[in-house]
Design a protein around this motif. Structure first.
Motif, PDB file in Angstrom:
ATOM      1  N   TYR A  13       8.978  -3.582  -3.219  1.00  0.00           N
ATOM      2  CA  TYR A  13       7.809  -3.324  -2.375  1.00  0.00           C
ATOM      3  C   TYR A  13       8.197  -2.507  -1.156  1.00  0.00           C
ATOM      4  O   TYR A  13       9.335  -2.535  -0.717  1.00  0.00           O
ATOM      5  CB  TYR A  13       7.182  -4.647  -1.908  1.00  0.00           C
ATOM      6  CG  TYR A  13       6.681  -5.481  -3.051  1.00  0.00           C
ATOM      7  CD1 TYR A  13       5.412  -5.265  -3.577  1.00  0.00           C
ATOM      8  CD2 TYR A  13       7.479  -6.461  -3.617  1.00  0.00           C
ATOM      9  CE1 TYR A  13       4.948  -6.022  -4.640  1.00  0.00           C
ATOM     10  CE2 TYR A  13       7.027  -7.216  -4.674  1.00  0.00           C
ATOM     11  CZ  TYR A  13       5.765  -6.993  -5.182  1.00  0.00           C
ATOM     12  OH  TYR A  13       5.311  -7.733  -6.239  1.00  0.00           O
ATOM     13  N   GLN A  14       7.199  -1.802  -0.632  1.00  0.00           N
ATOM     14  CA  GLN A  14       7.415  -1.071   0.614  1.00  0.00           C
ATOM     15  C   GLN A  14       6.175  -1.207   1.484  1.00  0.00           C
ATOM     16  O   GLN A  14       5.055  -1.297   0.991  1.00  0.00           O
ATOM     17  CB  GLN A  14       7.759   0.379   0.351  1.00  0.00           C
ATOM     18  CG  GLN A  14       6.754   1.148  -0.453  1.00  0.00           C
ATOM     19  CD  GLN A  14       7.262   2.520  -0.823  1.00  0.00           C
ATOM     20  OE1 GLN A  14       8.430   2.839  -0.652  1.00  0.00           O
ATOM     21  NE2 GLN A  14       6.396   3.352  -1.337  1.00  0.00           N
ATOM     22  N   LEU A  15       6.413  -1.241   2.766  1.00  0.00           N
ATOM     23  CA  LEU A  15       5.352  -1.297   3.755  1.00  0.00           C
ATOM     24  C   LEU A  15       5.091   0.134   4.197  1.00  0.00           C
ATOM     25  O   LEU A  15       5.975   0.786   4.759  1.00  0.00           O
ATOM     26  CB  LEU A  15       5.792  -2.166   4.935  1.00  0.00           C
ATOM     27  CG  LEU A  15       4.734  -2.502   5.963  1.00  0.00           C
ATOM     28  CD1 LEU A  15       3.618  -3.342   5.320  1.00  0.00           C
ATOM     29  CD2 LEU A  15       5.343  -3.251   7.130  1.00  0.00           C
ATOM     30  N   CYS A  16       3.890   0.628   3.922  1.00  0.00           N
ATOM     31  CA  CYS A  16       3.577   2.045   4.151  1.00  0.00           C
ATOM     32  C   CYS A  16       2.610   2.232   5.310  1.00  0.00           C
ATOM     33  O   CYS A  16       1.565   1.585   5.370  1.00  0.00           O
ATOM     34  CB  CYS A  16       2.963   2.648   2.891  1.00  0.00           C
ATOM     35  SG  CYS A  16       4.064   2.603   1.486  1.00  0.00           S
ATOM     36  N   ALA A  39       0.201  -0.956   4.708  1.00  0.00           N
ATOM     37  CA  ALA A  39      -0.208  -1.556   3.437  1.00  0.00           C
ATOM     38  C   ALA A  39       1.038  -1.785   2.589  1.00  0.00           C
ATOM     39  O   ALA A  39       1.942  -0.958   2.571  1.00  0.00           O
ATOM     40  CB  ALA A  39      -1.162  -0.625   2.701  1.00  0.00           C
ATOM     41  N   VAL A  40       1.076  -2.929   1.910  1.00  0.00           N
ATOM     42  CA  VAL A  40       2.178  -3.234   0.997  1.00  0.00           C
ATOM     43  C   VAL A  40       1.873  -2.535  -0.322  1.00  0.00           C
ATOM     44  O   VAL A  40       0.789  -2.674  -0.873  1.00  0.00           O
ATOM     45  CB  VAL A  40       2.328  -4.752   0.787  1.00  0.00           C
ATOM     46  CG1 VAL A  40       3.424  -5.035  -0.239  1.00  0.00           C
ATOM     47  CG2 VAL A  40       2.614  -5.448   2.095  1.00  0.00           C
ATOM     48  N   GLU A  41       2.848  -1.767  -0.802  1.00  0.00           N
ATOM     49  CA  GLU A  41       2.703  -1.037  -2.061  1.00  0.00           C
ATOM     50  C   GLU A  41       3.917  -1.265  -2.932  1.00  0.00           C
ATOM     51  O   GLU A  41       5.010  -1.546  -2.422  1.00  0.00           O
ATOM     52  CB  GLU A  41       2.539   0.466  -1.801  1.00  0.00           C
ATOM     53  CG  GLU A  41       1.335   0.807  -0.969  1.00  0.00           C
ATOM     54  CD  GLU A  41       1.205   2.301  -0.710  1.00  0.00           C
ATOM     55  OE1 GLU A  41       1.978   3.086  -1.288  1.00  0.00           O
ATOM     56  OE2 GLU A  41       0.336   2.668   0.088  1.00  0.00           O
ATOM     57  N   ALA A  42       3.732  -1.116  -4.229  1.00  0.00           N
ATOM     58  CA  ALA A  42       4.871  -1.179  -5.134  1.00  0.00           C
ATOM     59  C   ALA A  42       5.751   0.031  -4.875  1.00  0.00           C
ATOM     60  O   ALA A  42       5.256   1.147  -4.742  1.00  0.00           O
ATOM     61  CB  ALA A  42       4.399  -1.196  -6.582  1.00  0.00           C
ATOM     62  N   TYR A  53       5.348   6.768   7.029  1.00  0.00           N
ATOM     63  CA  TYR A  53       6.590   6.015   6.984  1.00  0.00           C
ATOM     64  C   TYR A  53       6.475   4.934   5.914  1.00  0.00           C
ATOM     65  O   TYR A  53       5.400   4.373   5.698  1.00  0.00           O
ATOM     66  CB  TYR A  53       6.856   5.336   8.332  1.00  0.00           C
ATOM     67  CG  TYR A  53       7.088   6.293   9.465  1.00  0.00           C
ATOM     68  CD1 TYR A  53       8.375   6.694   9.804  1.00  0.00           C
ATOM     69  CD2 TYR A  53       6.024   6.799  10.216  1.00  0.00           C
ATOM     70  CE1 TYR A  53       8.603   7.576  10.851  1.00  0.00           C
ATOM     71  CE2 TYR A  53       6.241   7.676  11.260  1.00  0.00           C
ATOM     72  CZ  TYR A  53       7.534   8.058  11.569  1.00  0.00           C
ATOM     73  OH  TYR A  53       7.755   8.938  12.606  1.00  0.00           O
ATOM     74  N   ALA A  54       7.609   4.612   5.292  1.00  0.00           N
ATOM     75  CA  ALA A  54       7.668   3.531   4.313  1.00  0.00           C
ATOM     76  C   ALA A  54       8.967   2.767   4.519  1.00  0.00           C
ATOM     77  O   ALA A  54      10.031   3.371   4.706  1.00  0.00           O
ATOM     78  CB  ALA A  54       7.580   4.080   2.898  1.00  0.00           C
ATOM     79  N   PHE A  55       8.879   1.441   4.489  1.00  0.00           N
ATOM     80  CA  PHE A  55      10.033   0.585   4.726  1.00  0.00           C
ATOM     81  C   PHE A  55      10.102  -0.484   3.650  1.00  0.00           C
ATOM     82  O   PHE A  55       9.065  -1.054   3.281  1.00  0.00           O
ATOM     83  CB  PHE A  55       9.908  -0.090   6.102  1.00  0.00           C
ATOM     84  CG  PHE A  55       9.722   0.885   7.221  1.00  0.00           C
ATOM     85  CD1 PHE A  55      10.807   1.508   7.803  1.00  0.00           C
ATOM     86  CD2 PHE A  55       8.449   1.198   7.668  1.00  0.00           C
ATOM     87  CE1 PHE A  55      10.622   2.436   8.828  1.00  0.00           C
ATOM     88  CE2 PHE A  55       8.261   2.118   8.692  1.00  0.00           C
ATOM     89  CZ  PHE A  55       9.355   2.735   9.276  1.00  0.00           C
TER      90      PHE A  55
END
Length: 69
Positions: free
Chosen positions: A9-12, A61-64, A23-25
């Motif tokens: 998962y990444q927080l975008c 937003a949490v994304e795959a 940004y994505a983390f």
């Protein structure tokens, strides 16, 4: 087990003004990032992104995560 969920998962944070920018983390399914595992630069970017929500960036937003394997 925790290790694999962090990588899935990444927080975008998306730019409000420039499509495709942001940004994505890496995060867990709840959107929690592990600040202790981030580099100093990544931590600074994360704190910047959080501060710019509503000004330059959308709410996160949490994304795959896109797996490159």
């Amino acid at each position: 087990m925790i290790e694999s969920s962090i990588n899935e998962y990444q927080l975008c944070f998306r730019s409000l003004f420039h499509s495709g920018r942001g940004y994505a983390f890496p995060c867990d399914p709840k959107g929690q990032v592990d600040l202790d595992r981030m580099s100093e630069r990544a931590r600074n970017n994360y704190f910047y992104a959080r501060a710019m929500v509503g000004r330059e960036l959308s709410a996160p937003a949490v994304e795959a995560a896109a797996l490159l394997h």
